[in-house]
Each structure stands twice: as C-alpha cells, then as structure tokens.
Enzyme design. Sequence first.
Site, short mmCIF file in Angstrom:
data_model
loop_
_atom_site.label_atom_id
_atom_site.label_comp_id
_atom_site.label_asym_id
_atom_site.label_seq_id
_atom_site.Cartn_x
_atom_site.Cartn_y
_atom_site.Cartn_z
N THR A 147 -23.50 5.36 -5.97
CA THR A 147 -23.61 6.68 -6.58
C THR A 147 -23.09 6.45 -8.06
OG1 THR A 147 -21.21 6.54 -5.92
CG2 THR A 147 -22.57 7.66 -4.52
N GLY A 198 -17.96 -0.92 -3.70
CA GLY A 198 -17.22 0.03 -4.41
C GLY A 198 -17.66 1.33 -4.92
N GLY A 199 -18.80 1.89 -4.18
CA GLY A 199 -19.55 3.08 -4.61
C GLY A 199 -20.61 2.92 -5.32
N TYR A 236 0.67 -1.14 -0.11
CA TYR A 236 0.15 -0.16 -0.04
C TYR A 236 0.87 1.24 0.03
CZ TYR A 236 -4.10 -2.90 1.10
OH TYR A 236 -5.16 -3.73 1.17
N PRO A 244 -16.90 -4.18 0.76
CA PRO A 244 -18.24 -4.66 1.46
C PRO A 244 -19.18 -4.00 0.80
CG PRO A 244 -16.90 -3.69 2.79
CD PRO A 244 -16.12 -3.63 1.92
N LEU A 245 -18.87 -2.47 0.36
CA LEU A 245 -20.29 -1.69 0.05
C LEU A 245 -20.31 -1.52 -1.60
CD1 LEU A 245 -19.54 1.05 2.52
CD2 LEU A 245 -21.28 -0.66 2.65
#
Length: 294
Positions: free
Chosen positions: A213, A209-210, A50, A206-207
């Site tokens: 929106t 990746g946006g 990272y 888990p969401l």
Amino acid sequence: MENNLILNSPVAGCMRWGKWGANFTTYDYRQMIDQCLSIGVNSFDHADIYGDYTTEEEFGEALKEDKTIRSQIKLITKCGIQMVTDNRPEHSIKSYNTSKKHIIRSAEQSLKNFGTDYLDVLLIHRPDPLLDPAEVAEAIQSLQIQGKVRSFGVSNFLPHQVNMLRKWVQIDYNQIEVSIIRTSPFTNGILDNCMENDIVPMAWAPLGGGLLTDDLHPHFRSISHAAHLLSEKYAMGLNEMLIAWLNTHPAGILPVIGTTKAERLDQAKKAASIKLTREDWFFLMKAATGEDVA
C-alpha cells in the site's frame, strides 16, 4: 526441524493490541484470542516493553477470564530493552540490560503480568554490546530449572552473536526482520546459521510493513506486479503470497503477523503450507532486488 513442533505458523504479534495501537479492552483481547484459537493460531508474541510495559498485563487480564485458555496457547515474550517511560521512572536513557538480575526480574514480571507460572519462549530482544554470555546462561538455566521458561532464543542477532552465545546456552529461536523488502537474511548468513544450528527463525514484519500500500517504496511497482501475477497463478491473496514466499525457504520461517484483525492471521494460516516453485520464488526476489541472480 525438531523445534518447529513447539510453535505453530503463523504467530500472532501482539505489539499493537494495546496502548501502541488498537487500545484493546479486556473484552477485545478475549475476543481476539478466541478468534485466533478458532482458526488454529495459538502462539502469541509479546515483549515486556510493548505498550510502555502495559500490554502483557492487559493480555493477562483476558486470560484470567477462562483458566483453560493458558493450556491452549503458547506465550512468547522478550526482555533486554530498558525504555524511558513514566512506567519505569528509574530509566534515565533507553538502553539494553542483559544482566542475570535483569533477565530473571523481567521474566518473573512477565509471569506475573500474564498470570501464569511458565513462559513457552523467552527471547533476548536485541543484541547487547555489554552482553555477558555466562550471565545470560546462568539466568536462563535458573529459569528453566524452575520450570519458568521452556525455550530460549534471541531476536535480531547476527550469526556471530548467535554463535558466541550458543557456547554457553542452547538457542532455539532467532526472531529477525525478513520479508520481500528485507531480503538480506537470505544472503548474509542469518538463515544459514539457523539451519546449521537447528534454530527456528521467526520473522517480524513478514509482510514488509505494508509495502503493497506504499507506492513511494522504490520497488513497490515491481513487487506489486510480480505478486499480483503469482497470486492469480496460485489462487491466493497478496498477503498469502508473501507468506508462501517466506515459507518456501528451507529454514522453516515462522511469520509473526502483527495485526489486530483475525482474518489476516487466517490468510497467513492458509498460506503456511504452500510453497512456490523455485522459478516463482526467484521471480519475486528479482522484483524485490531489481536484479537477476549472478
């Protein structure tokens, strides 16, 4: 599962805290860590690569400011990917390396970066076609005997890859992509394998990746509509609803929330204990797949 006691939900994903995202200063790292602890989030997910191999060390600089923080948190990191970057001029091509030498060297570098003498969880970042299970086991067992690694796991491994490696070394975690737009782990055996072998699944992205929106996604409208209806029913926000949807699965999925905002982690924390009814779970699944179950 027994291993659920090691890490708490949700896990704070740190990939975008540094060079690959927010470019946190040491002050920003410290503020974010303190905010996480204040809302009961104490597990932090890293990988050696990272920030082009810089984020672990930056996080470690923040830990140095208060020596008591280390005992309050759980550090997760990954190794096994070799990136081409100015920080690793010896790498001529992006590749995987799960040799005993590389795993030990990577773990010891992570310990140095964080300024700690142990990692709570070390994961192999990606399945390596050249992975030698005996070598991996030797590396992990050596690190565990020395107290440098407490728990071991993998990331993005399929069931057959997990089963092969498990014959040599205990696997406690498998960090996978699973969300409302990545539903294959519910049916391809990955989560079944976790339950069968007492492996705790962690979910990256888990969401989705946006997704909510992104009105260009083919299932944006159906998922958004279903999630809005259920969020009103359960009196929670959309992000909380998607975490509760994952939480309803019996495998005990731990969401890794890759955010630079503590309020999003707080939302996920509040949703961690909420489970949907079966029909509501399938209502969202249908919205995601466009089909009723058979």
